[in-house]
Design a protein around this motif. Sequence first.
Motif, PDB file in Angstrom:
ATOM      1  N   ASN A  79       0.838  -1.199   0.000  1.00  9.97           N
ATOM      2  CA  ASN A  79       0.000   0.000   0.000  1.00  9.97           C
ATOM      3  C   ASN A  79       0.872   1.247   0.000  1.00  9.97           C
ATOM      4  O   ASN A  79       2.103   1.174   0.134  1.00  9.97           O
ATOM      5  N   GLY A  80       0.225   2.391  -0.138  1.00  9.05           N
ATOM      6  CA  GLY A  80       0.938   3.645  -0.244  1.00  9.05           C
ATOM      7  C   GLY A  80       1.748   4.009   0.989  1.00  9.05           C
ATOM      8  O   GLY A  80       2.804   4.647   0.885  1.00  9.05           O
ATOM      9  N   SER A 106      -1.836   2.470  -4.863  1.00  5.13           N
ATOM     10  CA  SER A 106      -1.744   3.478  -3.803  1.00  5.13           C
ATOM     11  C   SER A 106      -2.783   4.570  -3.985  1.00  5.13           C
ATOM     12  O   SER A 106      -3.450   4.642  -5.028  1.00  5.13           O
ATOM     13  N   THR A 111       0.186   9.709  -3.809  1.00  7.79           N
ATOM     14  CA  THR A 111       1.209   9.455  -4.826  1.00  7.79           C
ATOM     15  C   THR A 111       1.680  10.767  -5.443  1.00  7.79           C
ATOM     16  O   THR A 111       2.888  10.987  -5.643  1.00  7.79           O
ATOM     17  N   HIS A 177      -2.708   5.624 -10.676  1.00  7.18           N
ATOM     18  CA  HIS A 177      -3.337   5.031  -9.499  1.00  7.18           C
ATOM     19  C   HIS A 177      -4.837   5.327  -9.449  1.00  7.18           C
ATOM     20  O   HIS A 177      -5.620   4.502  -8.969  1.00  7.18           O
ATOM     21  N   THR A 253      -9.998   2.832  -2.047  1.00  6.31           N
ATOM     22  CA  THR A 253      -9.198   3.922  -2.611  1.00  6.31           C
ATOM     23  C   THR A 253     -10.014   4.732  -3.606  1.00  6.31           C
ATOM     24  O   THR A 253      -9.965   5.970  -3.619  1.00  6.31           O
TER      25      THR A 253
END
Length: 300
Positions: A79-80, A106, A111, A177, A253
């Motif tokens: 994950n981010g 992410s 990002t 993303h 997300t």
Amino acid sequence: MSDPAARPLTPPAKVAVIGLGNMGRPMAACLAKAGYDVRGYDSAPAMRERFAQETGRTAADSLEAAVDGAKAVVTILPNGKVVAAVVAAMTPHLSPGAIIVEMSSSEPMATRRLGEAMAEKGFGFVDAPVSGGVRRAIDGSLAIMAGGDAATLDIVEPLLKAMGRAIFRTGALGSGHAVKALNNYVSGAGLVAALEAVSVGKAFGLDPDMLVDVLNASTGKNNSTEVKLKQFVLSEAYNSGFFIGLMAKDIRTAQHLAEELGVATPLGGRCADLWDEAARTLGDLADHTEINRFLTQDTA
């Protein structure tokens, strides 16, 4: 940001791959097969050992050793938050002008912030998440959604082509993303709809295989009806190779992105809640097609 006059990154350039899980290992193997000098690293010794067994190359024993001298660093991590921590740890050891190719799933806004911070330090940064699962990671036919500066993408495009068959330039940094999360939202919603239709059909006395055939010849056809229902659900194999925790994360997300942008997504919110609950019930490492067990309450 990378030098716009820099040449495309072709073999035998040194490339570090950070994250040697189910996707990272075969993606690194594709880079090695293409002729790149690949240095793989994972914090888990077992993953480093599997990388060595599957590629015939010795994994780096530290993050610093992996990125030392690398022209590009591919991150394929859970994950981010993990990505941000790894990037912070490796930054002091990166070569000047190195490019980070962030291929995890992410948060788009996070990002963008991370990439902008790295650009201020003189490093290139693109986000290039993938779709296609383990099978397509193995044969190098992934779909890759690449966001970022056009000149930087020009440099890393040969590297991306070694791992994917379809490379989509999605726009500014973070857009890859965003597209990945939205794609998986549509995929997850489509799977739930298809599974519910099969459950209703079975209760009515319809043959599930026949129903899937009709869906695939009609307007209800989607990726799940074509490549998941018979193969992984009706067969009860539940081994597509993509974890339910990852699908739930990607759908959440997409919902977070909608909320940050002020876009109403009533179905998206309900879908994200459903997948989160299924992941909690079944465990993050259950196959994502096992959401059928959750929907039918077959969770014993």
